[in-house]
Write an enzyme that holds these catalytic residues in place. Structure first.
Site, mmCIF file in Angstrom:
data_model
loop_
_atom_site.group_PDB
_atom_site.id
_atom_site.type_symbol
_atom_site.label_atom_id
_atom_site.label_comp_id
_atom_site.label_asym_id
_atom_site.label_seq_id
_atom_site.Cartn_x
_atom_site.Cartn_y
_atom_site.Cartn_z
ATOM 1 N N GLY A 1 1.398 5.948 -6.150
ATOM 2 C CA GLY A 1 1.267 6.815 -4.990
ATOM 3 C C GLY A 1 2.606 7.413 -4.616
ATOM 4 N N GLN B 1 8.824 11.331 0.744
ATOM 5 C CA GLN B 1 9.613 10.686 -0.321
ATOM 6 C C GLN B 1 10.312 11.703 -1.214
ATOM 7 O OE1 GLN B 1 6.219 7.908 -1.545
ATOM 8 N NE2 GLN B 1 8.026 6.692 -1.974
ATOM 9 N N CYS C 1 7.665 0.243 -3.843
ATOM 10 C CA CYS C 1 7.747 1.626 -3.382
ATOM 11 C C CYS C 1 8.764 2.354 -4.248
ATOM 12 C CB CYS C 1 8.188 1.644 -1.917
ATOM 13 S SG CYS C 1 8.361 3.286 -1.221
ATOM 14 N N LEU C 2 8.443 3.573 -4.643
ATOM 15 C CA LEU C 2 9.382 4.342 -5.465
ATOM 16 C C LEU C 2 10.686 4.620 -4.707
ATOM 17 C CD1 LEU C 2 6.931 6.845 -7.208
ATOM 18 C CD2 LEU C 2 8.065 4.867 -8.226
ATOM 19 N N HIS D 1 -0.293 2.237 2.528
ATOM 20 C CA HIS D 1 1.149 2.362 2.259
ATOM 21 C C HIS D 1 1.595 3.826 2.359
ATOM 22 C CE1 HIS D 1 4.838 1.283 -0.264
ATOM 23 N NE2 HIS D 1 4.826 2.602 -0.318
ATOM 24 N N GLU D 2 0.831 4.719 1.717
ATOM 25 C CA GLU D 2 1.241 6.129 1.695
ATOM 26 C C GLU D 2 1.079 6.784 3.066
ATOM 27 O OE1 GLU D 2 2.949 6.973 -0.741
ATOM 28 O OE2 GLU D 2 2.321 5.372 -2.095
ATOM 29 N N HIS E 1 3.953 6.125 5.246
ATOM 30 C CA HIS E 1 5.114 6.999 4.982
ATOM 31 C C HIS E 1 5.093 8.246 5.864
ATOM 32 C CE1 HIS E 1 7.424 5.337 1.678
ATOM 33 N NE2 HIS E 1 6.371 5.170 0.905
HETATM 34 ZN ZN ZN Z 1 6.265 4.009 -0.725
#
Ligand code: ZN
Length: 157
Positions: free
Chosen positions: A46, A51, A88-89, A130-131, A134
Site C-alpha cells: 500500500g 508518502q 511502512c515504506l 494503515h493507509e 496516513h
Molecule cells: Zn505506511
C-alpha cells in the site's frame, strides 16, 4: 510511468492532514499511476499520497488480489481485532506489532470518481486502516505495541 521519491519518517508531509480530491484530472491520474508504480517497485502492499509528498486523500493498495484505488476514503464500519506485524515504506527496514480491526468497510471514490465500498478482512483490513491513517498524518509507529524491530525483505505498507 514514473517512480516517486518516498518520504521517510521525520518528513513533515507525513504529519499533515490531506485534502479531499474534488475532481479527477490528468495530473491526479498521473499521480495514481506513479503511486502504483512506486508501490510495486518497492514491494509494498500500500501507498498513500502524502508518502510521495502530495497532500491529497488518495491511497493505493494491492495485497495480492489486484490494485485497489481509494480516493477520499472513509471507514464506515469496523469490527473484530487483529494484532500483527506491520511495516511502512516510509519506515524502511523496520516493523512492529499493531492492533487493528479485523474487518472494515471503506467508502471511497474510485479513479473514475464513482462511489465504491470495499470490504476487507485480515491483511486488506489492516492495509486500508494503515493507509487511511496516513491521510490524517498518523503513522503506525504511533500505535506500535512494544519496540520496532529490524526486518529484511518483509512486506511493507
Ligand atoms: Zn505506511
Amino acid at each position: 510511468m514514473a517512480i516517486r521519491r518516498i518520504r521517510e519518517l521525520g518528513d513533515d508531509c507525513l504529519r499533515k492532514v490531506c485534502r479531499p480530491v474534488k475532481e479527477m484530472n490528468r495530473r491526479t491520474k498521473i499521480l495514481i499511476e506513479d503511486m502504483l508504480d512506486t508501490m510495486y517497485l518497492s514491494d509494498g502492499v500500500g501507498l498513500a499520497a502524502p508518502q510521495v509528498g502530495i497532500l491529497k486523500q488518495i491511497v493505493v493498495i494491492d495485497v495480492g488480489d489486484g490494485a485497489v484505488i481509494l480516493i477520499n476514503p472513509e471507514i464506515i464500519e469496523s469490527d473484530g481485532e487483529q494484532t500483527g506485524s506491520e511495516g511502512c515504506l516510509s519506515v524502511p527496514g523496520k516493523a512492529g506489532n499493531v492492533t487493528r480491526p479485523n474487518h472494515v468497510i471503506v467508502r471511497a471514490l474510485n479513479e473514475n470518481m464513482e462511489e465504491i465500498e470495499v470490504e476487507g478482512t485480515e491483511l486488506l483490513a489492516r492495509a486500508m486502516c494503515h493507509e487511511i491513517d496516513h491521510l490524517h498524518g498518523i503513522m503506525y509507529t504511533d500505535k506500535v505495541e512494544g519496540d520496532l524491530y529490524e526486518v529484511t525483505n518483509e512486506e511493507e505498507e
